[in-house]
Enzyme design. Structure first.
Site, PDB file in Angstrom:
ATOM      1  N   PHE A  16       0.837  -1.200   0.000  1.00 50.01           N
ATOM      2  CA  PHE A  16       0.000   0.000   0.000  1.00 50.01           C
ATOM      3  C   PHE A  16       0.880   1.261   0.000  1.00 50.01           C
ATOM      4  CE2 PHE A  16      -3.143   2.817   2.346  1.00 50.01           C
ATOM      5  CZ  PHE A  16      -4.043   2.898   1.290  1.00 50.01           C
ATOM      6  N   THR A  62      11.303  -3.272   2.717  1.00 48.06           N
ATOM      7  CA  THR A  62      10.350  -4.130   3.430  1.00 48.06           C
ATOM      8  C   THR A  62      10.791  -5.584   3.382  1.00 48.06           C
ATOM      9  OG1 THR A  62       8.007  -4.588   3.779  1.00 48.06           O
ATOM     10  CG2 THR A  62       8.696  -4.353   1.488  1.00 48.06           C
ATOM     11  N   LYS A  66      14.899  -6.127   5.568  1.00 48.96           N
ATOM     12  CA  LYS A  66      15.129  -5.073   6.568  1.00 48.96           C
ATOM     13  C   LYS A  66      16.422  -5.259   7.370  1.00 48.96           C
ATOM     14  CE  LYS A  66      10.378  -3.560   7.214  1.00 48.96           C
ATOM     15  NZ  LYS A  66       9.327  -3.189   8.151  1.00 48.96           N
ATOM     16  N   ASP A 102       9.747   2.511  11.568  1.00 47.60           N
ATOM     17  CA  ASP A 102       8.669   1.635  12.059  1.00 47.60           C
ATOM     18  C   ASP A 102       8.412   1.891  13.546  1.00 47.60           C
ATOM     19  OD1 ASP A 102       8.200   0.308   9.630  1.00 47.60           O
ATOM     20  OD2 ASP A 102       9.774  -1.161  10.025  1.00 47.60           O
ATOM     21  N   GLY A 126       4.713 -12.703  19.273  1.00 40.46           N
ATOM     22  CA  GLY A 126       5.585 -12.765  18.089  1.00 40.46           C
ATOM     23  C   GLY A 126       6.967 -12.200  18.366  1.00 40.46           C
ATOM     24  N   GLY A 128       9.285 -12.137  15.462  1.00 40.41           N
ATOM     25  CA  GLY A 128       9.880 -12.071  14.118  1.00 40.41           C
ATOM     26  C   GLY A 128      10.225 -10.644  13.750  1.00 40.41           C
ATOM     27  N   TYR A 212      -3.370  -4.918   9.062  1.00 41.77           N
ATOM     28  CA  TYR A 212      -4.424  -3.901   8.903  1.00 41.77           C
ATOM     29  C   TYR A 212      -5.569  -4.308   7.992  1.00 41.77           C
ATOM     30  CZ  TYR A 212      -2.145  -2.669   4.489  1.00 41.77           C
ATOM     31  OH  TYR A 212      -1.610  -2.716   3.225  1.00 41.77           O
TER      32      TYR A 212
HETATM   33  P1  ATR Z   1       9.799 -13.110  10.135  1.00 44.69           P
HETATM   34  O1  ATR Z   1       8.997 -11.872  10.342  1.00 44.69           O
HETATM   35  O2  ATR Z   1      10.975 -13.143  11.033  1.00 44.69           O
HETATM   36  O3  ATR Z   1      10.094 -13.420   8.687  1.00 44.69           O
HETATM   37  P2  ATR Z   1       7.545 -14.916  10.133  1.00 44.69           P
HETATM   38  O4  ATR Z   1       7.791 -16.304   9.695  1.00 44.69           O
HETATM   39  O5  ATR Z   1       6.802 -13.987   9.232  1.00 44.69           O
HETATM   40  O6  ATR Z   1       8.922 -14.316  10.657  1.00 44.69           O
HETATM   41  O7  ATR Z   1       6.746 -14.996  11.515  1.00 44.69           O
HETATM   42  C1  ATR Z   1       6.486 -13.855  12.246  1.00 44.69           C
HETATM   43  C2  ATR Z   1       6.039 -14.253  13.624  1.00 44.69           C
HETATM   44  O8  ATR Z   1       4.792 -14.946  13.557  1.00 44.69           O
HETATM   45  C3  ATR Z   1       6.987 -15.204  14.363  1.00 44.69           C
HETATM   46  O9  ATR Z   1       7.040 -14.770  15.692  1.00 44.69           O
HETATM   47  C4  ATR Z   1       6.331 -16.550  14.202  1.00 44.69           C
HETATM   48  O10 ATR Z   1       6.615 -17.476  15.255  1.00 44.69           O
HETATM   49  P3  ATR Z   1       7.929 -18.420  15.189  1.00 44.69           P
HETATM   50  O11 ATR Z   1       9.080 -17.543  15.551  1.00 44.69           O
HETATM   51  O12 ATR Z   1       7.673 -19.497  16.155  1.00 44.69           O
HETATM   52  O13 ATR Z   1       8.015 -18.913  13.761  1.00 44.69           O
HETATM   53  C5  ATR Z   1       4.874 -16.156  14.295  1.00 44.69           C
HETATM   54  N1  ATR Z   1       3.979 -17.148  13.695  1.00 44.69           N
HETATM   55  C6  ATR Z   1       3.737 -17.319  12.371  1.00 44.69           C
HETATM   56  N2  ATR Z   1       2.811 -18.313  12.198  1.00 44.69           N
HETATM   57  C7  ATR Z   1       2.476 -18.746  13.447  1.00 44.69           C
HETATM   58  C8  ATR Z   1       1.573 -19.734  13.937  1.00 44.69           C
HETATM   59  N3  ATR Z   1       0.806 -20.461  13.124  1.00 44.69           N
HETATM   60  N4  ATR Z   1       1.484 -19.912  15.275  1.00 44.69           N
HETATM   61  C9  ATR Z   1       2.228 -19.166  16.121  1.00 44.69           C
HETATM   62  N5  ATR Z   1       3.108 -18.223  15.723  1.00 44.69           N
HETATM   63  C10 ATR Z   1       3.228 -18.008  14.405  1.00 44.69           C
END
Ligand code: ATR
Length: 266
Positions: A16, A62, A66, A102, A126, A128, A212
């Site tokens: 977006f 993005t 990052k 951010d 989370g 990540g 969002y």
């Molecule tokens: P990144 O942003 O580092 O690329 P991502 O795979 O997009 O990571 O996941 C972002 C967050 O969502 C992580 O905290 C991930 O948990 P893990 O570190 O255990 O992978 C969390 N996440 C994604 N899918 C999930 C699910 N089905 N259940 C619980 N947490 C999930």
């Protein structure tokens, strides 16, 4: 003078950001453009050289670059070191400075909803990439309690030590029946419309999602009787932060304009 701006990431089909920045360009009367570059990892070095050669002023970064992009920066501004991530590049005489807006976006999102984390019990879901915008802000805001909960506990531990000043960590099983004032989702659950986890926690004041779409995300739909905030204003405010770095111009985004585009009449 024409200001060349853009975005790099992969994939970019749902971004977006061009809508936001082109609106800022229109509103401020600045002469410029914002272009999207869907780039593979192997083409990233060439693209950075291309930006330098053709006098680009600013680039947003993005997923998934990052952290990767940090090694191309000649200088890292404090915010990007605080988060361990860069979402904004400023080009100046062939030199690149990396920023993170951010964190600013997250701060403005809470402010505009009158939510304060100071003295509150804050739960972040989370650990990540998206959590990196939240952790420095919450850490600095002096919460009463700050807990980072992640499916993979070791990742929560790593990020807490590196950026969270030793925030508490836990897995999803360990928060059952706990009570928090503010619960923030930085996981990717719900991005494809899938239901959220069955959390079984008590939230007293506000639920905040970084996702969002749709207006009430699957995370937000887990709660009732609390303030609910989705991630659109964070996205718009981080863009305003980048735009200021590139152009020196402060824009006060009209959120209703962007809400109408994304959600229609709701
Ligand atoms: P990144 O942003 O580092 O690329 P991502 O795979 O997009 O990571 O996941 C972002 C967050 O969502 C992580 O905290 C991930 O948990 P893990 O570190 O255990 O992978 C969390 N996440 C994604 N899918 C999930 C699910 N089905 N259940 C619980 N947490 C999930």
């Amino acid at each position: 003078m024409y200001i060349n701006l853009g975005l790099i990431g992969h994939p970019l089909s749902h971004t977006f950001s061009p809508v936001i920045h082109n609106y800022f360009i229109y509103k401020t009367g600045i002469c410029g453009g914002y272009t999207c570059y869907n780039v593979s990892q192997e083409n990233l070095p060439d693209l950075v050289e291309y930006f330098k050669k053709y006098d680009f002023k600013g680039i947003n970064v993005t997923v998934p670059y990052k952290t990767e992009i940090m090694k191309y920066c000649d200088k890292l501004e404090f915010s990007s070191e605080e988060a361990g991530a860069v979402n904004t590049l400023l080009f100046d005489n062939g030199k690149i400075t990396g920023y993170n807006t951010d964190i600013f976006g997250f701060k403005k999102m809470l402010e505009s909803s009158n939510i304060t984390t100071k003295g509150k019990r804050v739960l972040l879901l989370g650990a990540g990439g998206a959590s990196r915008a939240v952790i420095p802000f919450v850490r600095e805001s002096k919460p009463d309690r700050f807990v980072i909960c992640n499916r993979t506990k070791s990742k929560a531990e790593e990020i807490s030590i590196q950026y969270g000043n030793g925030a508490e960590i836990c897995s999803f099983d360990e928060i059952v029946n706990e009570e928090y004032d503010i619960v923030i989702n930085s996981t990717s659950i719900g991005l494809k419309g899938e239901p959220f986890l069955d959390l079984k926690i008590k939230c007293k004041e506000a639920a905040v999602d970084m996702i969002y779409r749709p207006y009430e995300t699957s995370f937000l739909s887990c709660f009732s009787g609390v303030k609910k905030v989705n991630g659109l204003s964070m996205l718009v405010w981080q863009a305003a932060g980048s735009f200021k770095i590139w152009t020196g111009v402060n824009v006060e985004p009209e959120m209703s304009y962007f809400e109408n585009i994304v959600y229609g009449s709701k």
